[in-house]
Write a protein that holds these residues in place. Structure first.
Motif, mmCIF file in Angstrom:
data_model
loop_
_atom_site.group_PDB
_atom_site.id
_atom_site.type_symbol
_atom_site.label_atom_id
_atom_site.label_comp_id
_atom_site.label_asym_id
_atom_site.label_seq_id
_atom_site.Cartn_x
_atom_site.Cartn_y
_atom_site.Cartn_z
ATOM 1 N N ALA A 41 -1.291 -5.364 7.521
ATOM 2 C CA ALA A 41 -0.721 -6.262 6.519
ATOM 3 C C ALA A 41 -1.879 -6.745 5.658
ATOM 4 N N PHE A 42 -1.924 -6.294 4.424
ATOM 5 C CA PHE A 42 -3.018 -6.633 3.518
ATOM 6 C C PHE A 42 -3.061 -8.131 3.306
ATOM 7 N N ASP A 43 -4.159 -8.735 3.719
ATOM 8 C CA ASP A 43 -4.366 -10.178 3.596
ATOM 9 C C ASP A 43 -5.400 -10.402 2.505
ATOM 10 N N SER A 44 -4.927 -10.565 1.301
ATOM 11 C CA SER A 44 -5.782 -10.640 0.123
ATOM 12 C C SER A 44 -6.155 -12.074 -0.223
ATOM 13 N N MET A 45 -7.337 -12.200 -0.797
ATOM 14 C CA MET A 45 -7.758 -13.503 -1.323
ATOM 15 C C MET A 45 -6.899 -13.892 -2.532
ATOM 16 N N ALA A 46 -6.205 -12.925 -3.141
ATOM 17 C CA ALA A 46 -5.436 -13.161 -4.352
ATOM 18 C C ALA A 46 -3.981 -13.566 -4.095
ATOM 19 N N ASP A 103 -0.975 -15.654 -1.588
ATOM 20 C CA ASP A 103 -0.777 -16.754 -0.641
ATOM 21 C C ASP A 103 -0.443 -16.276 0.766
ATOM 22 N N ALA A 104 0.261 -15.165 0.861
ATOM 23 C CA ALA A 104 0.698 -14.668 2.175
ATOM 24 C C ALA A 104 0.288 -13.210 2.335
ATOM 25 N N PRO A 105 -0.004 -12.797 3.571
ATOM 26 C CA PRO A 105 -0.343 -11.392 3.802
ATOM 27 C C PRO A 105 0.878 -10.486 3.660
ATOM 28 N N GLY A 106 0.599 -9.213 3.405
ATOM 29 C CA GLY A 106 1.677 -8.233 3.413
ATOM 30 C C GLY A 106 2.034 -7.629 2.074
ATOM 31 N N ALA A 107 1.222 -7.853 1.030
ATOM 32 C CA ALA A 107 1.522 -7.191 -0.244
ATOM 33 C C ALA A 107 1.631 -5.689 -0.012
ATOM 34 N N VAL A 108 0.811 -5.180 0.911
ATOM 35 C CA VAL A 108 0.947 -3.810 1.400
ATOM 36 C C VAL A 108 1.033 -3.899 2.919
ATOM 37 N N ARG A 109 2.067 -3.286 3.472
ATOM 38 C CA ARG A 109 2.259 -3.267 4.928
ATOM 39 C C ARG A 109 2.389 -1.832 5.399
ATOM 40 N N ILE A 110 1.844 -1.577 6.577
ATOM 41 C CA ILE A 110 1.963 -0.265 7.207
ATOM 42 C C ILE A 110 2.352 -0.513 8.657
ATOM 43 N N PHE A 123 -3.440 -5.310 -9.747
ATOM 44 C CA PHE A 123 -3.556 -5.517 -8.300
ATOM 45 C C PHE A 123 -5.016 -5.350 -7.880
ATOM 46 N N PRO A 124 -5.513 -6.169 -6.943
ATOM 47 C CA PRO A 124 -6.913 -6.072 -6.502
ATOM 48 C C PRO A 124 -7.160 -4.832 -5.632
ATOM 49 N N VAL A 125 -7.263 -3.679 -6.294
ATOM 50 C CA VAL A 125 -7.361 -2.406 -5.571
ATOM 51 C C VAL A 125 -8.676 -2.244 -4.809
ATOM 52 N N ALA A 126 -9.755 -2.844 -5.301
ATOM 53 C CA ALA A 126 -11.028 -2.728 -4.560
ATOM 54 C C ALA A 126 -10.914 -3.443 -3.223
ATOM 55 N N GLU A 127 -10.319 -4.601 -3.235
ATOM 56 C CA GLU A 127 -10.139 -5.346 -1.981
ATOM 57 C C GLU A 127 -9.218 -4.587 -1.034
ATOM 58 N N LEU A 128 -8.129 -4.024 -1.560
ATOM 59 C CA LEU A 128 -7.211 -3.242 -0.727
ATOM 60 C C LEU A 128 -7.918 -2.010 -0.169
ATOM 61 N N ALA A 129 -8.642 -1.282 -1.002
ATOM 62 C CA ALA A 129 -9.327 -0.077 -0.542
ATOM 63 C C ALA A 129 -10.362 -0.403 0.535
ATOM 64 N N ARG A 130 -11.091 -1.490 0.358
ATOM 65 C CA ARG A 130 -12.094 -1.892 1.356
ATOM 66 C C ARG A 130 -11.414 -2.211 2.692
ATOM 67 N N THR A 131 -10.312 -2.931 2.629
ATOM 68 C CA THR A 131 -9.580 -3.317 3.837
ATOM 69 C C THR A 131 -8.974 -2.089 4.518
#
Length: 155
Positions: free
Chosen positions: A81-86, A88-95, A57-65
């Motif tokens: 809602a984590f909107d990652s470049m990796a 297609d849709a946001p929300g791999a992590v939601r709070i 999982f792209p943890v650096a991108e998540l941590a930065r966000t």
């Protein structure tokens, strides 16, 4: 509301294994590449229960966000809602806030959420994750302030 406790973002095997394939090193990679390529096996836990997990999982991108989101003034902080470049849709992590506290989940496990927790407990778990990723980035030989800024708010 539940007793104060932190959600745990367990981060295993942090590394950047795709950089050599790209002909880059941790020290030569541009920020956009580091954000995607610094990855780890991520597990979102609520106590002993795994809510959701994902390998590489792209943890650096998540941590930065998350660091940016945590730094917002309380009145400006909405659902996350984590909107990652990796992905297609946001929300791999939601709070999301609810009447009885904050819950964390993923669109990839729509029926699985953490139990509600107080903001202080949630924030503590998120800051711990951000700091763990910062440490991992530094161990790769990259300035963590470049990739994952520290969370600037204390509340």
């Amino acid at each position: 509301m539940s007793a104060p406790r932190a959600v745990v973002f367990a981060c295993g095997s942090l590394g950047a294994p795709d950089l050599p394939r790209r002909g880059l090193s941790a020290g030569s990679a541009p920020l956009a590449v580091l954000l995607l390529d610094v990855e780890a096996d991520l597990e979102l836990r609520d106590g002993d229960r795994t809510v959701w997990s994902e390998r590489a999982f792209p943890v650096a991108e998540l941590a930065r966000t998350l660091s940016s989101w945590l730094s917002l003034p309380d009145r400006e902080r909405a659902d996350f809602a984590f909107d990652s470049m990796a992905y297609d849709a946001p929300g791999a992590v939601r709070i999301a806030p609810e009447a009885d506290g904050w819950r964390v989940g993923s669109v990839h496990a729509p029926g699985s959420w953490t139990t509600p927790m107080e903001w202080a407990a949630l924030r503590a778990g998120l800051v711990e994750f951000v700091e763990a990723v910062r440490t991992g980035v530094a161990e790769l030989g990259v300035d963590p302030d470049l990739v994952v800024p520290r969370c600037s708010r204390t509340g």
